[in-house]
Structure formats: C-alpha cells, structure tokens
Design a protein around this motif. Structure first.
Motif, short mmCIF file in Angstrom:
data_model
loop_
_atom_site.label_atom_id
_atom_site.label_comp_id
_atom_site.label_asym_id
_atom_site.label_seq_id
_atom_site.Cartn_x
_atom_site.Cartn_y
_atom_site.Cartn_z
N UNK A 93 -8.34 23.23 39.79
CA UNK A 93 -8.56 24.61 39.58
C UNK A 93 -8.39 24.91 37.99
N UNK A 94 -9.71 24.49 37.32
CA UNK A 94 -9.91 24.93 36.06
C UNK A 94 -9.42 26.48 35.77
N UNK A 95 -8.88 26.68 34.38
CA UNK A 95 -8.31 27.87 34.07
C UNK A 95 -9.15 28.09 32.51
N UNK A 96 -10.19 29.07 32.85
CA UNK A 96 -10.78 29.54 31.54
C UNK A 96 -9.98 30.96 31.19
N UNK A 97 -9.50 30.85 29.98
CA UNK A 97 -8.68 32.21 29.58
C UNK A 97 -9.45 32.46 28.14
N UNK A 98 -9.24 33.83 27.93
CA UNK A 98 -9.75 34.50 26.76
C UNK A 98 -8.40 34.58 25.81
N UNK A 99 -7.30 34.44 26.62
CA UNK A 99 -6.21 34.57 25.61
C UNK A 99 -5.64 33.51 24.57
N UNK A 100 -5.10 33.92 23.85
CA UNK A 100 -4.54 33.11 22.70
C UNK A 100 -3.17 32.77 22.62
N UNK A 101 -2.43 33.25 23.75
CA UNK A 101 -0.99 33.20 23.70
C UNK A 101 -0.45 31.96 24.04
N UNK A 102 -1.20 31.01 24.63
CA UNK A 102 -0.74 29.80 25.24
C UNK A 102 0.06 29.72 26.44
N UNK A 103 0.19 31.12 27.26
CA UNK A 103 0.95 31.00 28.29
C UNK A 103 0.66 30.24 29.52
N UNK A 104 -0.72 30.17 29.73
CA UNK A 104 -1.30 29.13 30.79
C UNK A 104 -0.57 27.79 30.66
N UNK A 105 -0.64 27.60 29.48
CA UNK A 105 0.03 26.06 29.31
C UNK A 105 1.47 25.79 29.49
N UNK A 106 1.93 27.11 28.82
CA UNK A 106 3.41 27.21 28.92
C UNK A 106 4.03 27.18 30.60
N UNK A 107 3.07 27.71 31.42
CA UNK A 107 3.36 27.82 32.79
C UNK A 107 3.05 26.21 33.53
#
Ligand code: APR
Length: 245
Positions: A93-107
């Motif tokens: 389940x690749x996650x493409x994000x426009x966000x720069x806050x790093x929360x997907x990795x932190x999760x």
C-alpha cells in the motif's frame, strides 16, 4: 457507503493512498486552504517560493521556524494508525503524500513518497552538498547559513516555482496508472502536478475513495465514493477495528 468502501478495499489488488494537509488536521496541523487555512493569512508567493526565500530569507525562515515549532510534539492521530494497520494487512500500500510533516513515516508507514519533500531537513541553497536535520540549534540564528560555503540554507521542501523530485513524481504517476483503488484523503486537489495523480487513476478506471468533509474538484460519478467525514474520525472506523481486511 462505508461497507462498500471496506468491500472495495478487501477486493483491491493494487490499492494506493494519496494524502494532503487535511490528513494531519486531527494531529493539530493547519491546512493551507479552506477554513483556518495558512494561505488565508500568509502569502505563498512570499513565504513558500524560491524568489521569496532569496529576497527575504529572514522572513521565510522565521515562518518555517514558526511552523516547525508548531509541529513539535505533533503525533500521528488514529487515522494514521489505521492506515498503518491497513498497509500491514494489504502488504502493498504505497502512500503518496503532499505533506512535508513526516507523520506518515512517524506512524510507521513504509513506501511513503513525499512528493513535496520534507520540512524536517534543510540543505545549502547554493547546492554545495551540505544538508542537516532542522534542529532548534540550527534554527537559533535566522536565516541559518551553510557552514561549508556560507550560503543560506533552504528547507528541503518543494517551493512554488520549483520542479517536484523527478523520480518520486514519475513513480507516483506510474502507481496511479496501475492502481485499482485510490484513497484521496485531505486534499483540495488544486496544486499540480500532484493534483493530476487522482485524475490519472480515474482515467485508468480506478475507483477513488475520497475522505474530505468538503467537496473538491473530483468528479461525482460511480467511480468516486466521497465520504464527507474527517480523516481522524472515519479511518479508524474503516480500518481501526482490527478486523481482517
Ligand atoms: N479530514 C480530511 N480532510 C480535511 C480535514 C480533515 N479533518 N480538514 C480539512 N480537510 C480538507 C479540506 O477540506 C481541504 O480540501 O483537506 C483539504 C486541504 O487542502 P489544502 O489546504 O489545499 O492542502 P493540500 O491539498 O494538501 O495542498 C496541496 O498546496 O500549498 C501547497 O505545498 C502545499 O502540499 C500543499 C499543496
């Protein structure tokens, strides 16, 4: 609608996630547009463009320091945890994000494509090769200067007027072309070329599950399931129950 979404996820072979600033709203991060959006208060041209950084580095870095301080202690909400659970369940389940806050990795999510970069690091504006974590130490003096060549540093995010990281955006479009299901979460789908990612998936026949309390540019047809709920509320209901997906 919820049951249909869960059924589609169960059946999907190539699911894909695409997120924007609204994905971090329940973690306390502001969006750029809409209610309480940053761009209602600040000018993106002045604060988030390469010309703005070159002409007013102090103003731009003061703004980024404020955003970084606002993000201190910010943790991924239950919606992020639900996506992490889903990623483990589906196995791909690749996650493409426009966000720069790093929360997907932190999760704890893997295979995260940060198409607008990350505000956690900075590098030399003149490209001498220096880069650093953006710690409070580095941010003590605004603007921070490159210790190797004396140029000012730049946050490692894509600024308006700059191209997106080539490899990341090409892979994102390739994933959009082959996915059969795409979650589009917390984005106004207005900033190109990122905004073209969900439209590419639709053109190739994928189904979109949109999670956004507000209507967006996405079309209203049988291939777009729009769940007008907040990401932090609905994702745990969809996938946080520990139920086999
Ligand atoms: N859950 C889901 N969606 C939400 C929530 C929430 N709790 N709260 C707000 N939203 C939605 C808003 O309705 C809006 O459609 O999130 C969206 C946020 O839109 P933008 O602020 O435009 O953010 P985004 O789409 O990520 O912007 C794209 O623009 O300024 C640039 O580089 C910046 O990456 C950013 C890009």
């Amino acid at each position: 609608m919820i049951n249909r979404a869960i059924e589609l996820v169960r059946k999907s072979i190539e699911p894909l996630v695409f997120t924007g600033a609204g994905m971090s709203r329940e973690s306390g991060m502001r969006t750029f547009r809409g209610e309480d959006g940053l761009w209602n208060e600040y000018s993106p041209e002045q604060l988030s463009s390469i010309s703005g950084l070159r002409s007013n580095p102090e103003v731009v870095w003061d703004w980024y320091r404020m955003r970084l301080m606002a993000s201190e202690g910010v943790v991924p909400h239950a919606g992020y945890e639900a996506l992490t659970y889903l990623q483990k369940e589906k196995g791909n389940l690749p996650v493409i994000t426009q966000n720069v806050d790093g929360l997907h990795r932190l999760a704890g999510q893997t295979d995260v494509l940060e198409i607008h970069g990350s505000m956690r690091t900075a590098s030399c504006l003149d490209g001498c090769g220096f880069s650093t974590e953006l710690t409070s130490e580095v941010l003590k003096n605004i603007p921070p200067f490159c210790p190797d060549c004396g140029a000012i540093l730049r946050p490692d995010i894509v600024l308006f007027g700059e191209p997106l990281p080539q490899e990341v955006i090409l892979r994102s479009y390739r994933l959009a072309e082959k996915c059969d299901l795409m979650f589009v979460i917390g984005t106004s789908v207005q900033v190109w070329p990122a905004a073209g990612i969900p439209f590419t998936a639709l053109d190739k026949g994928a189904v979109i599950i949109e999670i956004n309390p507000v209507q967006t540019e996405l079309p209203h047809n049988e291939n777009v399931i729009s769940i007008r709920r907040k990401a932090g509320e609905i994702l745990p209901l969809l996938f946080g129950t520990g139920e086999k997906i």
